[in-house]
Design a protein around this motif. Structure first.
Motif, PDB file in Angstrom:
ATOM      1  N   ALA A   1       4.893  11.568 -15.707  1.00  0.00           N
ATOM      2  CA  ALA A   1       4.100   9.970 -16.393  1.00  0.00           C
ATOM      3  C   ALA A   1       5.398   9.574 -17.444  1.00  0.00           C
ATOM      4  N   LEU A   2       6.584  10.653 -17.898  1.00  0.00           N
ATOM      5  CA  LEU A   2       7.432   9.579 -18.648  1.00  0.00           C
ATOM      6  C   LEU A   2       8.293   9.100 -17.994  1.00  0.00           C
ATOM      7  N   PHE A   3       8.704   9.291 -16.816  1.00  0.00           N
ATOM      8  CA  PHE A   3       9.435   9.108 -16.628  1.00  0.00           C
ATOM      9  C   PHE A   3       8.957   7.462 -15.745  1.00  0.00           C
ATOM     10  N   VAL A   4       7.532   7.622 -14.968  1.00  0.00           N
ATOM     11  CA  VAL A   4       6.733   6.340 -14.980  1.00  0.00           C
ATOM     12  C   VAL A   4       6.863   5.494 -15.787  1.00  0.00           C
ATOM     13  N   ARG A   5       6.544   5.407 -17.137  1.00  0.00           N
ATOM     14  CA  ARG A   5       6.847   4.770 -18.029  1.00  0.00           C
ATOM     15  C   ARG A   5       7.643   4.714 -19.325  1.00  0.00           C
ATOM     16  N   LEU A   6       8.718   4.898 -18.629  1.00  0.00           N
ATOM     17  CA  LEU A   6       9.730   4.039 -18.866  1.00  0.00           C
ATOM     18  C   LEU A   6      10.631   3.442 -17.842  1.00  0.00           C
TER      19      LEU A   6
END
Length: 530
Positions: A154-159
């Motif tokens: 999720a963090l990778f997608v968000r960034l």
């Protein structure tokens, strides 16, 4: 309406609820032993027992005798720190693992709901519906590595959807965008760090970050697609290097590079598995093609296109994992918890669409309400927790009745070992050593290995209606072992509509009592024991 626009009170409430529900599930698990047993699985307590040994300075071992690398390292490290800081062990450490899983799941959900371009109302509704369904919540909140893999994904997608990671070719005279380059360094460094962490959270995620970059990296300014390919290859290299470093460290610590929990599940390619793998690959190709075709939808903003592409990338990754499992293991579908990062795909794809008609919204709400009701109706039936409660009770019996110096082993022993506090070797091999796999399992000489290792007790549950010894008991030579304890219990599994009767059995080599072979042949197993 995307995540940057002003949100209505209903959307805000749904977003807060979607983040809070996983936290509440985690809190309930910490406070309630019944909730702990409901949301955990037997493998949860393999992690916690290894964490106890690491925290105590005994090294990476499950049974205190053999070194093992049968885990995903990042989550194992987190639990080791948790055991060291809290001093908890057994079932209590499992409860804390579930509580921490709830926090990670909430953080991952929050990251997705604030991604630029996402339709937050739809995404929050999808997340809330998913977590409210019991088995949906358990997919991430189970005390395994699932929540960590979901969070980093999720963090990778968000960034990623907010950053530009594909390099652009421009002349040396173009100095006007140097400020943009500087601003990109922070997100880019974070993306590189996450690309290194994701395969440590779940090994199969080594292919996830390059797919996300390939599908969802910014492609504006007329730059060619090959720049995205170059960026994807760079991220693939980061993930591969991180995973390779773990394999080297694992070999130094345990004598095995590849995790034994994975190696023992791979019997090798098969024709049927190959056919199923081709079907999964064909579906992955179809999803890829449809995703590219939908880019032309004028009703979607640029942000929504990237959100949709990210969701599709995760879905394609899951299909590739399914294909690999089919080819190497002959399984139609991977295990339940393999799909943890795919939860992000559900939320992203829901948040990238256009508003539905009132009729469709009503139908979706009714279907979700029915699914939620059915899942909890099954889970709240007393017999649905019969296996876990019986395992805890049997663990207490083992603690009280087996000799203090007993050398114990069994196949499904996670909860039993946690409840008993005894050291129990896991004969399935998931958290055993590479030596055990190669010398005992692969050669079919388990009986010899049990004798050489001094194992004199076997604890295991056996169906009461078993007409003959199963193959693994025959290979282990357990037919002549004596039934000393046989505690009967009934429960209903998630895959069955009917309850079954089982005997939690303690077998002793050369002890008093009838042999296992005789009681199974005569159908008296559930009448054996004291």
């Amino acid at each position: 309406m995307d995540s940057t626009a002003r949100q209505s009170p209903a959307v805000q409430a749904a977003s807060v609820a979607a983040v809070l529900v996983p936290v509440l599930i985690g809190i309930v698990c910490v406070a309630s032993s019944s909730a702990t047993l409901a949301y955990s699985i037997d493998d949860t307590f393999y992690y916690t027992r290894i964490a106890e040994h690491i925290a105590a300075g005994h090294g990476s071992t499950y049974d205190g005798m053999e070194a093992t690398n049968g885990y995903h390292p990042l989550w194992q490290g987190v639990l080791a720190v948790l055991a060291l800081v809290t001093g908890a062990g057994g079932l209590k450490l499992g409860s804390l693992a579930l509580g921490f899983s709830g926090l990670l799941t909430a953080a991952g959900t929050g990251a997705l709901l604030t991604a630029p371009g996402i339709w937050r109302g739809r995404a929050a509704g999808a997340a809330l519906a998913f977590f409210a369904t019991f088995y949906g919540g358990k997919l991430l909140i189970n005390g395994l590595e699932s929540a960590a893999a979901f969070l980093f994904c999720a963090l990778f997608v968000r960034l990623l959807v907010a950053a530009d990671v594909a390099p652009e070719r421009r002349s040396a005279a173009d100095d006007g965008r140097r400020g943009d380059d500087v601003r990109q360094r922070g997100p880019l460094a974070a993306l590189i760090a996450l690309a290194a962490l994701l395969p440590l959270a779940r090994i199969e995620c080594v292919a996830l970050t390059p797919l996300l970059v390939l599908f969802a990296a910014e492609n504006s300014g007329g730059r060619p697609a090959r720049d995205r390919v170059f960026a994807a290859a760079a991220f693939a290299g980061v993930s591969a290097l991180s995973l390779g470093a773990w394999f080297i460290a694992s070999y130094a610590l345990t004598g095995a590079a590849f995790p034994v929990s994975g190696a023992i599940k791979i019997p090798g390619p098969s024709v049927v598995g190959g056919v199923v793998a081709l079907l999964w690959l064909a579906l992955a190709a179809l999803v890829t093609r449809r995703t590219l075709q939908r880019d032309g939808n004028a009703a979607m903003s640029a942000g929504q296109r990237r959100i949709r592409r990210a969701g599709a990338a995760i879905f394609v990754w899951y299909l590739l994992v399914a294909a690999a499992n089919a080819l190497l293991r002959g399984r139609l579908l991977p295990e339940f918890w393999y799909g943890a990062p795919a939860v992000a795909a559900v939320i992203l794809l829901a948040g990238s669409g256009t508003p539905a008609t009132p009729g469709r919204r009503a139908m979706a709400a009714a279907a979700i309400a029915l699914l939620v009701a059915l899942s909890w109706a099954h889970r709240l039936r007393p017999r649905s927790l019969g296996a876990e409660r019986a395992a805890v009770a049997f663990g207490h019996i083992i603690a009280d009745q087996l000799p203090a110096d007993a050398r114990i082993a069994g196949w499904d022993v996670g909860i039993v070992a946690a409840a008993s506090g005894r050291q129990i070797s896991q004969l399935g091999g998931l958290v055993h050593s590479l030596r055990y796999k190669e010398e005992c399992v692969d050669t079919g000489e388990l009986a010899r290995c049990l004798a050489e290792d001094g194992i004199d007790w076997i604890v295991q549950y056996i169906p009461c209606d078993a007409a003959r010894l199963s193959e693994r008991y025959e290979v282990a030579g357990l037919g002549a072992w004596n039934v000393v304890i046989a505690e009967t219990a009934s429960w209903q599994s998630a895959r069955s509509l009917r309850a079954g009767r089982y005997a939690f059995t303690a077998l002793h080599r050369g002890g008093a009592g009838p042999s296992l072979e005789s009681v199974v042949r005569e159908g008296t197993l559930c009448q054996s024991g004291p």
